[in-house]
Design a protein around this motif. Structure first.
Motif, PDB file in Angstrom:
ATOM      1  N   ILE A 196       0.826  -1.400   0.078  1.00 27.70           N
ATOM      2  CA  ILE A 196      -0.031  -0.023   0.144  1.00 27.70           C
ATOM      3  C   ILE A 196       0.749   1.339   0.010  1.00 27.70           C
ATOM      4  N   PHE A 197       1.743   1.327   0.765  1.00 25.79           N
ATOM      5  CA  PHE A 197       2.708   2.373   1.045  1.00 25.79           C
ATOM      6  C   PHE A 197       4.267   1.916   0.799  1.00 25.79           C
ATOM      7  N   PRO A 198       4.647   1.843  -0.586  1.00 30.37           N
ATOM      8  CA  PRO A 198       6.132   1.214  -0.683  1.00 30.37           C
ATOM      9  C   PRO A 198       7.076   2.311  -0.568  1.00 30.37           C
ATOM     10  N   ASP A 199       8.104   1.848  -0.021  1.00 29.63           N
ATOM     11  CA  ASP A 199       9.231   2.645   0.407  1.00 29.63           C
ATOM     12  C   ASP A 199      10.121   3.139  -0.805  1.00 29.63           C
ATOM     13  N   LYS A 200       9.487   4.070  -1.664  1.00 32.70           N
ATOM     14  CA  LYS A 200      10.151   4.449  -3.043  1.00 32.70           C
ATOM     15  C   LYS A 200      11.608   4.975  -2.732  1.00 32.70           C
ATOM     16  N   LYS A 201      11.837   5.838  -1.881  1.00 32.68           N
ATOM     17  CA  LYS A 201      13.263   6.247  -1.365  1.00 32.68           C
ATOM     18  C   LYS A 201      14.177   5.057  -1.290  1.00 32.68           C
ATOM     19  N   PHE A 202      13.862   4.115  -0.770  1.00 30.75           N
ATOM     20  CA  PHE A 202      14.806   2.912  -0.302  1.00 30.75           C
ATOM     21  C   PHE A 202      14.789   2.154  -1.879  1.00 30.75           C
ATOM     22  N   MET A 203      13.785   2.023  -2.341  1.00 27.16           N
ATOM     23  CA  MET A 203      13.855   1.302  -3.616  1.00 27.16           C
ATOM     24  C   MET A 203      14.637   2.052  -4.804  1.00 27.16           C
ATOM     25  N   HIS A 204      14.607   3.268  -4.928  1.00 36.35           N
ATOM     26  CA  HIS A 204      15.267   4.023  -5.590  1.00 36.35           C
ATOM     27  C   HIS A 204      17.020   4.084  -5.351  1.00 36.35           C
ATOM     28  N   LYS A 205      17.207   4.137  -4.015  1.00 38.19           N
ATOM     29  CA  LYS A 205      18.657   4.024  -3.455  1.00 38.19           C
ATOM     30  C   LYS A 205      19.073   2.758  -3.898  1.00 38.19           C
ATOM     31  N   ARG A 206      18.430   1.592  -3.590  1.00 39.34           N
ATOM     32  CA  ARG A 206      18.928   0.085  -3.708  1.00 39.34           C
ATOM     33  C   ARG A 206      18.983  -0.171  -5.301  1.00 39.34           C
ATOM     34  N   THR A 207      18.166   0.392  -6.057  1.00 38.56           N
ATOM     35  CA  THR A 207      18.102   0.219  -7.458  1.00 38.56           C
ATOM     36  C   THR A 207      19.487   0.773  -8.211  1.00 38.56           C
ATOM     37  N   LYS A 208      19.903   2.158  -7.532  1.00 41.87           N
ATOM     38  CA  LYS A 208      21.093   2.808  -8.145  1.00 41.87           C
ATOM     39  C   LYS A 208      22.310   2.108  -7.681  1.00 41.87           C
ATOM     40  N   GLU A 209      22.344   1.466  -6.449  1.00 45.93           N
ATOM     41  CA  GLU A 209      23.240   0.432  -5.852  1.00 45.93           C
ATOM     42  C   GLU A 209      23.563  -0.552  -6.818  1.00 45.93           C
ATOM     43  N   LEU A 210      22.488  -1.187  -7.184  1.00 44.70           N
ATOM     44  CA  LEU A 210      22.639  -2.505  -7.986  1.00 44.70           C
ATOM     45  C   LEU A 210      22.965  -2.149  -9.288  1.00 44.70           C
ATOM     46  N   PHE A 211      22.697  -1.141  -9.644  1.00 41.90           N
ATOM     47  CA  PHE A 211      23.151  -0.630 -11.181  1.00 41.90           C
ATOM     48  C   PHE A 211      24.557  -0.228 -11.057  1.00 41.90           C
ATOM     49  N   SER A 212      25.037   0.247 -10.164  1.00 41.00           N
ATOM     50  CA  SER A 212      26.397   0.569  -9.935  1.00 41.00           C
ATOM     51  C   SER A 212      27.239  -0.525  -9.713  1.00 41.00           C
ATOM     52  N   GLU A 231      23.889   2.309 -16.618  1.00 39.84           N
ATOM     53  CA  GLU A 231      23.152   3.419 -16.212  1.00 39.84           C
ATOM     54  C   GLU A 231      22.000   3.649 -16.755  1.00 39.84           C
ATOM     55  N   ILE A 232      20.901   3.367 -15.971  1.00 43.88           N
ATOM     56  CA  ILE A 232      19.669   3.653 -16.332  1.00 43.88           C
ATOM     57  C   ILE A 232      18.791   4.126 -15.277  1.00 43.88           C
ATOM     58  N   PRO A 233      17.853   5.323 -15.660  1.00 45.27           N
ATOM     59  CA  PRO A 233      17.358   6.228 -14.870  1.00 45.27           C
ATOM     60  C   PRO A 233      16.236   5.392 -13.964  1.00 45.27           C
ATOM     61  N   VAL A 234      16.068   5.349 -12.650  1.00 45.83           N
ATOM     62  CA  VAL A 234      15.444   4.567 -11.803  1.00 45.83           C
ATOM     63  C   VAL A 234      13.857   4.680 -12.008  1.00 45.83           C
ATOM     64  N   ASN A 235      13.538   6.079 -12.418  1.00 48.01           N
ATOM     65  CA  ASN A 235      12.395   6.629 -12.559  1.00 48.01           C
ATOM     66  C   ASN A 235      11.654   6.440 -14.058  1.00 48.01           C
ATOM     67  N   LYS A 236      12.618   5.791 -14.644  1.00 51.29           N
ATOM     68  CA  LYS A 236      12.184   5.689 -16.379  1.00 51.29           C
ATOM     69  C   LYS A 236      11.072   4.641 -16.625  1.00 51.29           C
ATOM     70  N   LEU A 237      10.111   4.786 -17.323  1.00 50.00           N
ATOM     71  CA  LEU A 237       9.036   3.754 -17.659  1.00 50.00           C
ATOM     72  C   LEU A 237       9.869   2.725 -18.366  1.00 50.00           C
ATOM     73  N   ILE A 278      17.620  -4.871 -16.144  1.00 51.37           N
ATOM     74  CA  ILE A 278      16.583  -4.639 -14.962  1.00 51.37           C
ATOM     75  C   ILE A 278      16.428  -6.298 -14.261  1.00 51.37           C
ATOM     76  N   ILE A 279      16.309  -7.251 -15.414  1.00 47.79           N
ATOM     77  CA  ILE A 279      15.734  -8.368 -14.700  1.00 47.79           C
ATOM     78  C   ILE A 279      17.142  -9.120 -14.249  1.00 47.79           C
ATOM     79  N   ILE A 280      18.248  -8.650 -14.347  1.00 45.01           N
ATOM     80  CA  ILE A 280      19.391  -9.250 -14.100  1.00 45.01           C
ATOM     81  C   ILE A 280      19.739  -8.571 -12.668  1.00 45.01           C
ATOM     82  N   ALA A 281      19.170  -7.126 -12.530  1.00 44.90           N
ATOM     83  CA  ALA A 281      19.480  -6.651 -11.307  1.00 44.90           C
ATOM     84  C   ALA A 281      18.478  -7.036 -10.227  1.00 44.90           C
ATOM     85  N   LYS A 282      17.266  -7.278 -10.747  1.00 42.76           N
ATOM     86  CA  LYS A 282      16.292  -8.081 -10.074  1.00 42.76           C
ATOM     87  C   LYS A 282      16.886  -9.313  -9.310  1.00 42.76           C
ATOM     88  N   SER A 283      17.118 -10.074  -9.880  1.00 44.05           N
ATOM     89  CA  SER A 283      17.966 -11.270  -9.440  1.00 44.05           C
ATOM     90  C   SER A 283      18.961 -10.817  -8.406  1.00 44.05           C
TER      91      SER A 283
END
Length: 499
Positions: A112-128, A133-139, A151-156
């Protein structure tokens, strides 16, 4: 500690009367890339599904990190650290990059209230970590296929995967995206993550794998080290014999123009000032990088897209091809690049898929003539050596190579004068590739004129009489077979146009 991430012992899997895997035993070592090769129908997909918990074997044992286990569900596979990067990527196009990475039952902060700040921070860490380099807010719908794969590999990695299975990961990637994938593979193994790399592109398997294993007809053939591997050796392991290669033949001079395109423009799909001709009895190859406009041009020629300007001539007569139906009436057949979404009717059987474009000629007044449909299907089944249990089985149950043969047969049943083949050998095994290449040569000798789009330069150099190169919606090069080299084609394919 065990040296193997996974070990299969005498795995057998049956589907009704068909044995997909027959007493298969092999291992994938920790921190290595293990290549897995085999013709369509060899059992590779079945083995991947067993790893992913989609199906269970009828017999045999699976050991994961030294312990015998039963992978009973995809959720269990994920908890074990097993992740699959499928050929058809399971991704939500209408969500952002970060949302896709954390999509699942354990969303940070809750559904219901996902932690977007954490998700964005963690996504940037995974991409690093992957050096991408992929914008985390990009559709995701705005991402390239290569980016979706990352994205799928980072999800893994976000789920602490330690064994990543990649099923035909480079099939539709550009050369630049493939290089990024190679770099990511190296980074994964440097971190101790194990990879199973499944591909029909033998040069890629040799490049990325530490060891290569082969399946044939559901049986384990053996393995070979990277240092020993050659494309010829791997092809022989896959098919159980030496594979006959297509030899480069001299071009035959052809003069009569069957198709001529003049100053074609279609702004919406990026085609600009396209002019070329196709001669009778010729294979005209189209080369270029992903997104160059080759497939868009093919779909324009068969009436999927309306011209903004320009002219198309058939046998010297100006024509208006405003629909695929009109293209068929003018004697043009089209094999699409995306056979799954643009070619096959997945819910229908083989005979219907094969005969559907020719249904008017296989009907008596308004009634379908089932006898004619069976006769036509059996004729092309034998002629093209389509492997199937029954012409009434669902098309989706056939291997990729046999699906491609059904689509080719669909158009051959209409006997068109022009065939447009978009990536006709993509995603199929080396044996079937050579069958289709020989079929193309045979069709030309019978008088067909063929436009062939291919990302495999060696294929075009072997088959095409002339090669046109596209870049950014323009034709940037033209070579006869004698003039063409891989270097010349690539130089034209990356050319920056000024228009």
């Amino acid at each position: 500690m065990p040296e193997n991430i996974i070990e299969f012992k005498n795995i057998t899997k049956r589907f009704g009367g068909t044995t997909a895997l027959d007493q298969v035993s092999f291992t994938a070592k920790k921190g290595e890339v293990t290549g897995l090769i085999g013709e369509n129908g060899a059992g590779k997909s079945t083995l991947i599904k067993i790893c992913g918990g989609v199906i269970e074997p009828n017999e045999g044992q699976v050991f994961y990190e030294g312990e015998e286990i039963k992978i009973e569900s995809p959720r269990m596979a994920e908890k074990l650290g097993i992740s699959i990067v499928h050929q058809e990527l399971p991704i939500c196009e209408n969500m952002t990059v970060a949302q896709n990475i954390f999509l699942g039952p354990d969303i940070p902060g809750g559904k219901i209230f996902p932690d977007k700040k954490f998700m964005h921070k963690r996504t940037k860490e995974l991409f690093s970590r992957l050096n991408i380099e992929i914008p985390v807010n990009k559709l995701v719908s705005k991402c390239s296929l290569g980016q979706k794969q990352m994205i799928i590999i980072a999800k893994s990695l976000a789920r602490d995967a330690n064994f990543v299975l990649m099923d035909e990961p480079t099939t539709a990637l550009s050369p630049d995206e493939i290089d990024v994938l190679y770099d990511v593979l190296q980074r994964l193994t440097e971190e101790g993550i194990s990879v199973l790399f499944v591909s029909h592109r033998l040069n890629e398997v040799i490049k990325v794998s530490d060891r290569i294993c082969a399946l044939k007809d559901g049986k384990y053939v053996g393995d070979i080290s990277k240092d020993e591997a050659t494309e010829d050796k791997l092809a022989s392991m896959m098919v159980g014999r030496d594979v006959e290669t297509i030899s480069k033949k001299a071009s035959v001079a052809k003069e009569d123009k069957i198709l001529e395109v003049k100053n074609l423009n279609q702004e919406k799909i990026g085609l600009k000032d396209i002019s070329f001709n196709l001669k009778k009895g010729e294979v005209l190859g189209f080369a270029g990088l992903q997104g160059a406009g080759r497939s868009e041009l093919a779909r324009t020629l068969i009436g999927n897209f309306k011209l903004d300007s320009g002219e198309i001539y058939l046998k010297g007569e100006k024509v208006d091809i405003n629909s695929p139906k009109k293209a068929i009436e003018y004697g043009i057949g089209y094999l699409p690049e995306d056979r799954g979404n643009l070619g096959l009717f997945k819910k229908l059987d083989v005979k219907t898929n094969l005969c559907i474009a020719n249904i008017d000629n296989l009907s008596n007044y308004y009634m379908v003539n089932n006898k004619k449909i069976r006769e036509t299907t059996n004729k092309f089944k034998d002629q093209l050596d389509i492997k199937l249990r029954s012409i009434s089985q669902n098309i989706d149950s056939l291997s990729g190579g046999n699906q491609q043969k059904v689509l080719l047969a669909r158009w051959l049943s209409l006997q068109p004068e022009i065939l447009i083949l978009d990536e006709p050998t993509r995603g199929i095994d080396v044996g079937t590739k050579n069958e289709i290449r020989k079929l193309i040569i045979d069709l030309v000798e019978k008088g067909y004129s063929i436009i062939m789009i291919s990302s495999e330069m060696t294929e075009l150099l072997s088959i095409a009489d002339r090669i046109l190169v596209m870049s950014r919606g323009h034709i940037t090069g033209e070579f006869t077979r004698e003039e063409a080299t891989e270097e010349k084609i690539m130089k034209a394919a990356v050319q920056e146009t000024l228009l």
